[in-house]
Write a protein that holds these residues in place. Structure first.
Motif, PDB file in Angstrom:
ATOM      1  N   PRO A   1      -7.306 -10.042  -3.189  1.00 39.49           N
ATOM      2  CA  PRO A   1      -8.317  -9.503  -2.270  1.00 39.49           C
ATOM      3  C   PRO A   1      -9.144  -8.386  -2.898  1.00 39.49           C
ATOM      4  O   PRO A   1      -8.680  -7.703  -3.819  1.00 39.49           O
ATOM      5  N   GLN A   2     -10.357  -8.224  -2.379  1.00 42.20           N
ATOM      6  CA  GLN A   2     -11.193  -7.101  -2.828  1.00 42.20           C
ATOM      7  C   GLN A   2     -10.958  -5.871  -1.958  1.00 42.20           C
ATOM      8  O   GLN A   2     -11.267  -4.759  -2.338  1.00 42.20           O
ATOM      9  N   ILE A   3     -10.448  -6.152  -0.738  1.00 40.30           N
ATOM     10  CA  ILE A   3     -10.199  -5.059   0.210  1.00 40.30           C
ATOM     11  C   ILE A   3      -8.752  -5.131   0.683  1.00 40.30           C
ATOM     12  O   ILE A   3      -8.249  -6.216   0.964  1.00 40.30           O
ATOM     13  N   MET A   4      -8.089  -3.984   0.747  1.00 37.97           N
ATOM     14  CA  MET A   4      -6.726  -3.941   1.278  1.00 37.97           C
ATOM     15  C   MET A   4      -6.718  -3.065   2.526  1.00 37.97           C
ATOM     16  O   MET A   4      -7.283  -1.971   2.523  1.00 37.97           O
ATOM     17  N   LEU A   5      -6.073  -3.568   3.575  1.00 38.84           N
ATOM     18  CA  LEU A   5      -5.913  -2.782   4.797  1.00 38.84           C
ATOM     19  C   LEU A   5      -4.411  -2.583   5.010  1.00 38.84           C
ATOM     20  O   LEU A   5      -3.676  -3.561   5.150  1.00 38.84           O
ATOM     21  N   TYR A   6      -3.979  -1.346   4.971  1.00 39.36           N
ATOM     22  CA  TYR A   6      -2.549  -1.045   5.136  1.00 39.36           C
ATOM     23  C   TYR A   6      -2.342  -0.422   6.517  1.00 39.36           C
ATOM     24  O   TYR A   6      -2.915   0.619   6.815  1.00 39.36           O
ATOM     25  N   ASP A   7      -1.504  -1.055   7.324  1.00 36.40           N
ATOM     26  CA  ASP A   7      -1.207  -0.511   8.646  1.00 36.40           C
ATOM     27  C   ASP A   7       0.144   0.193   8.586  1.00 36.40           C
ATOM     28  O   ASP A   7       1.188  -0.467   8.503  1.00 36.40           O
ATOM     29  N   GLU A   8       0.125   1.504   8.638  1.00 37.25           N
ATOM     30  CA  GLU A   8       1.347   2.325   8.595  1.00 37.25           C
ATOM     31  C   GLU A   8       2.300   1.855   7.480  1.00 37.25           C
ATOM     32  O   GLU A   8       3.420   1.430   7.771  1.00 37.25           O
ATOM     33  N   PRO A   9       1.885   1.938   6.219  1.00 37.35           N
ATOM     34  CA  PRO A   9       2.717   1.372   5.146  1.00 37.35           C
ATOM     35  C   PRO A   9       4.054   2.081   4.941  1.00 37.35           C
ATOM     36  O   PRO A   9       4.979   1.494   4.388  1.00 37.35           O
ATOM     37  N   THR A  10       4.162   3.343   5.395  1.00 34.91           N
ATOM     38  CA  THR A  10       5.416   4.069   5.134  1.00 34.91           C
ATOM     39  C   THR A  10       6.236   4.316   6.400  1.00 34.91           C
ATOM     40  O   THR A  10       7.257   4.988   6.327  1.00 34.91           O
ATOM     41  N   SER A  11       5.785   3.747   7.530  1.00 34.20           N
ATOM     42  CA  SER A  11       6.519   4.065   8.765  1.00 34.20           C
ATOM     43  C   SER A  11       7.913   3.451   8.733  1.00 34.20           C
ATOM     44  O   SER A  11       8.108   2.324   8.280  1.00 34.20           O
ATOM     45  N   GLY A  12       8.879   4.223   9.191  1.00 32.40           N
ATOM     46  CA  GLY A  12      10.262   3.748   9.290  1.00 32.40           C
ATOM     47  C   GLY A  12      10.999   3.693   7.969  1.00 32.40           C
ATOM     48  O   GLY A  12      12.070   3.086   7.887  1.00 32.40           O
ATOM     49  N   LEU A  13      10.432   4.306   6.915  1.00 30.08           N
ATOM     50  CA  LEU A  13      11.100   4.259   5.608  1.00 30.08           C
ATOM     51  C   LEU A  13      11.615   5.644   5.221  1.00 30.08           C
ATOM     52  O   LEU A  13      11.076   6.673   5.661  1.00 30.08           O
ATOM     53  N   ASP A  14      12.646   5.675   4.360  1.00 30.63           N
ATOM     54  CA  ASP A  14      13.175   6.951   3.891  1.00 30.63           C
ATOM     55  C   ASP A  14      12.179   7.569   2.903  1.00 30.63           C
ATOM     56  O   ASP A  14      11.316   6.865   2.355  1.00 30.63           O
ATOM     57  N   PRO A  15      12.278   8.901   2.646  1.00 26.76           N
ATOM     58  CA  PRO A  15      11.272   9.569   1.810  1.00 26.76           C
ATOM     59  C   PRO A  15      11.128   8.983   0.410  1.00 26.76           C
ATOM     60  O   PRO A  15      10.012   8.876  -0.105  1.00 26.76           O
ATOM     61  N   ILE A  16      12.242   8.561  -0.204  1.00 23.08           N
ATOM     62  CA  ILE A  16      12.160   8.003  -1.571  1.00 23.08           C
ATOM     63  C   ILE A  16      11.385   6.695  -1.551  1.00 23.08           C
ATOM     64  O   ILE A  16      10.493   6.460  -2.379  1.00 23.08           O
ATOM     65  N   THR A  17      11.710   5.819  -0.574  1.00 30.08           N
ATOM     66  CA  THR A  17      11.007   4.535  -0.466  1.00 30.08           C
ATOM     67  C   THR A  17       9.533   4.770  -0.135  1.00 30.08           C
ATOM     68  O   THR A  17       8.664   4.051  -0.626  1.00 30.08           O
ATOM     69  N   CYS A  18       9.256   5.808   0.684  1.00 30.21           N
ATOM     70  CA  CYS A  18       7.861   6.148   1.000  1.00 30.21           C
ATOM     71  C   CYS A  18       7.093   6.445  -0.282  1.00 30.21           C
ATOM     72  O   CYS A  18       5.965   5.966  -0.462  1.00 30.21           O
ATOM     73  N   LEU A  19       7.715   7.224  -1.175  1.00 26.99           N
ATOM     74  CA  LEU A  19       7.046   7.564  -2.439  1.00 26.99           C
ATOM     75  C   LEU A  19       6.785   6.304  -3.259  1.00 26.99           C
ATOM     76  O   LEU A  19       5.727   6.158  -3.882  1.00 26.99           O
ATOM     77  N   GLU A  20       7.760   5.392  -3.259  1.00 26.90           N
ATOM     78  CA  GLU A  20       7.585   4.131  -4.010  1.00 26.90           C
ATOM     79  C   GLU A  20       6.419   3.313  -3.443  1.00 26.90           C
ATOM     80  O   GLU A  20       5.629   2.736  -4.195  1.00 26.90           O
ATOM     81  N   ILE A  21       6.325   3.295  -2.115  1.00 29.64           N
ATOM     82  CA  ILE A  21       5.221   2.543  -1.486  1.00 29.64           C
ATOM     83  C   ILE A  21       3.878   3.205  -1.818  1.00 29.64           C
ATOM     84  O   ILE A  21       2.891   2.530  -2.126  1.00 29.64           O
ATOM     85  N   ASN A  22       3.865   4.555  -1.773  1.00 31.94           N
ATOM     86  CA  ASN A  22       2.626   5.272  -2.128  1.00 31.94           C
ATOM     87  C   ASN A  22       2.194   4.928  -3.558  1.00 31.94           C
ATOM     88  O   ASN A  22       1.011   4.688  -3.822  1.00 31.94           O
ATOM     89  N   GLU A  23       3.169   4.920  -4.455  1.00 36.75           N
ATOM     90  CA  GLU A  23       2.878   4.568  -5.858  1.00 36.75           C
ATOM     91  C   GLU A  23       2.322   3.149  -5.944  1.00 36.75           C
ATOM     92  O   GLU A  23       1.370   2.881  -6.674  1.00 36.75           O
ATOM     93  N   LEU A  24       2.948   2.257  -5.173  1.00 37.87           N
ATOM     94  CA  LEU A  24       2.509   0.856  -5.192  1.00 37.87           C
ATOM     95  C   LEU A  24       1.057   0.732  -4.712  1.00 37.87           C
ATOM     96  O   LEU A  24       0.256  -0.013  -5.299  1.00 37.87           O
ATOM     97  N   ILE A  25       0.724   1.478  -3.656  1.00 35.73           N
ATOM     98  CA  ILE A  25      -0.659   1.434  -3.127  1.00 35.73           C
ATOM     99  C   ILE A  25      -1.647   1.876  -4.223  1.00 35.73           C
ATOM    100  O   ILE A  25      -2.693   1.245  -4.426  1.00 35.73           O
ATOM    101  N   ASN A  26      -1.283   2.932  -4.931  1.00 32.65           N
ATOM    102  CA  ASN A  26      -2.154   3.413  -6.024  1.00 32.65           C
ATOM    103  C   ASN A  26      -2.228   2.410  -7.179  1.00 32.65           C
ATOM    104  O   ASN A  26      -3.290   2.198  -7.759  1.00 32.65           O
ATOM    105  N   GLU A  27      -1.083   1.793  -7.484  1.00 35.48           N
ATOM    106  CA  GLU A  27      -1.064   0.777  -8.562  1.00 35.48           C
ATOM    107  C   GLU A  27      -1.961  -0.414  -8.205  1.00 35.48           C
ATOM    108  O   GLU A  27      -2.675  -0.939  -9.055  1.00 35.48           O
ATOM    109  N   VAL A  28      -1.896  -0.808  -6.927  1.00 36.05           N
ATOM    110  CA  VAL A  28      -2.726  -1.935  -6.468  1.00 36.05           C
ATOM    111  C   VAL A  28      -4.209  -1.576  -6.629  1.00 36.05           C
ATOM    112  O   VAL A  28      -5.008  -2.371  -7.114  1.00 36.05           O
TER     113      VAL A  28
END
Lengths: 257, 263
Positions: free
Chosen positions: A170-197
């Motif tokens: 895709p050219q556009i990504m829409l993330y709906d609450e990507p870190t909700s319900g996750l522990d802080p470490i997993t949240c950081l991993e998801i944040n990193e993934l969003i930046n990598e994408v």
């Protein structure tokens, strides 16, 4: 973690929203919002639960119809498109759901293959397999290929959900609450993934969240949605330098002083 | 003073009932609009036929056999009074082909298949899996609903004939045990009174029943709300609504086939 510098083309708009209104019966959710997302830019939409953040991105993919206003995605006015044109546009938009929305009757491989094989009938088995492996490697879950969604953790499900959208490039990504319900470490991993994408696929993104760490780490720009309008838009620091009591209380709640 | 806007035309209940009826007809119209338009998901239709047909087979077999056996056993004393037990094969076959076969099959499928469709699609709706399909440029109505409705329509028809046949086997067991009638004699005598209108009305009924089960299950599933509670509600309403409609359709089709028979 510092976000890597990324090329944002401010002359090209991936998403353009002007005067968008949306109500559900007597409940006025969006009251005339304006927002531009440039090519290659990550815009974080912050706001309390129930303020219409998810409604906004559902309007962008045509899941909901706006009451009024102009919504353009990749230069096309979404609510004026025929079903065929809308489907063609949707192939360029990745939507990562809050609940991941993985097909629970399919394993990970089938989940990833499904959008690809349904939209591109002429792909060979080898091409499909390569695409699946590529996106699974991108989200770091190549070993989960044959697992069922019910066997995955919340963070893994989010990653597979993102991988399923990436498979259509895709050219556009829409993330709906990507870190909700996750522990802080997993949240950081998801944040990193969003930046990598963003770096790897050069996507323009809207990230819906009320997690300020996510906003700070992933957003090139932050838009604060309160009472149906964007009260402040700018860099994370600019937005929270504002003296508006509602913005400050939002900040204080997330980063307890 | 601002004018107070009346939120409903009649009352909330009446308005929602009319809206529900309108939505249901719009759903049926959408099916007919989509069913003849490509892409065609043949593989999905075959999978659903397997789900509906093969997985319902043991229950249909048992119910059909017991229905035929018990119906024969209960009818025998009344016919014996008139010395008319030789009519049993005809009586049973007419009852099974005209009414019991399609009706019993439809009621079993409404309970087993209708509830499963309602729950499965309802669960997909509340967990946003249907939305996920839509944003991936896949038509969820076509992929999920159309294939299921085709499968229930076809398979209920096939199963109802199977049910009638198994019912006749059950009847044969009873007749053979009491009168030592041979297999070929029983079926020859049984089918001698079945005519084209019987078969035609049986096929029509089964197709209508199967379509009803599919459309109601999909409609309830696609319109499920309120999380897991909504899934249970969708499954329950799929069964109750389709059973109610099946009885109404049974009465209407019987009436129409009787008029045709008369002319």
């Amino acid at each position: 973690m510092e976000k890597k510098a990324h090329n944002i083309d401010i002359n090209e708009k991936a998403i353009s929203i002007k005067g968008l209104y949306k109500s559900f019966g007597d409940l006025h959710v969006l009251k005339g919002i304006d927002l531009d997302v440039h090519k290659g830019e990550n815009v974080v939409v912050l706001g309390k639960s129930g303020t219409g953040k998810s409604v906004l991105i559902k309007i962008l993919v045509g899941l909901l119809k706006p009451d009024s206003g102009v919504v353009e995605v990749l230069g096309k006015e979404v609510d004026k498109l025929s079903q065929k044109e809308l489907d063609a546009l949707r192939l360029h938009i990745g939507f990562a759901f809050q609940s991941s929305a993985l097909y629970d009757s399919m394993d990970v491989r089938q989940n990833l293959e499904f959008p690809l094989t349904m939209n591109f009938k002429n792909l060979s088995k080898g091409e499909v397999k390569d695409s699946v492996e590529e996106v699974l490697e991108a989200v770091g879950l190549i070993d989960k290929l044959n697992q069922m969604p019910s066997d995955l953790s919340g963070g893994q499900r989010k990653r597979i959900g993102i991988a399923r959208t990436l498979i259509l490039k895709p050219q556009i990504m829409l993330y709906d609450e990507p870190t909700s319900g996750l522990d802080p470490i997993t949240c950081l991993e998801i944040n990193e993934l969003i930046n990598e994408v963003q770096q790897k696929y050069n996507t323009s993104s809207i990230i819906i969240t009320h997690d300020l760490t996510c906003a700070k780490e992933t957003g090139d720009r932050v838009a604060m949605l309160l009472d149906g309008i964007f009260v402040k838009t700018g860099s994370f620091e600019d937005v929270f330098a504002d003296k508006d009591e509602r913005i400050q209380s939002f900040y204080n709640y997330n980063f307890i002083k | 003073m601002t004018k107070k806007i009346r939120p409903y035309i009649f009352s909330r209940g009446i308005d929602e009932t009319f809206k529900g009826v309108y939505d249901a007809f719009a759903f049926i119209a959408l099916f007919f609009k989509q069913v003849f338009k490509p892409p065609f998901h043949f593989r999905q239709v075959i999978d659903q036929c397997y789900e509906v047909g093969i997985k319902s087979l043991p229950l249909i077999t048992l119910t059909g056999f017991v229905t035929g056996l018990v119906f024969t056993k209960q009818s025998r004393p009344s016919l014996e009074v008139f010395g008319a037990t030789s009519w049993l094969p005809s009586l049973i076959s007419i009852a099974l082909v005209r009414a019991l076969g399609p009706l019993v099959t439809a009621l079993i499928c409404a309970g087993k298949v209708g509830s499963s469709i309602g729950a499965e699609l309802g669960s997909m709706k509340v967990t946003e899996q249907i939305d996920a399909m839509e944003v991936s440029a896949i038509n969820p109505f076509k992929y999920l609903a159309v294939s299921r409705i085709i499968a229930t329509t076809l398979m209920v028809c096939v199963l109802s004939f199977y049910c009638s046949f198994v019912g006749l086997l059950g009847a044969f067991v009873n007749v053979h045990a009491n009168d030592t009638t041979s297999f070929s004699n029983f079926f020859q005598s049984g089918f001698s009174d079945i005519n084209f209108i019987d078969i035609f009305s049986s096929v029509t009924k089964s197709l209508v029943f199967g379509f009803t089960i599919g459309i109601v299950g999909c409609y309830k599933g696609f319109n499920a709300t309120q999380g897991t509670r909504g899934v249970g509600k969708a499954a329950n309403q799929a069964v109750v609504t389709s059973m109610f409609l099946i009885f109404v359709e049974e009465i209407v089709i019987v009436q129409i086939s009787n008029w045709i028979r008369f002319f």
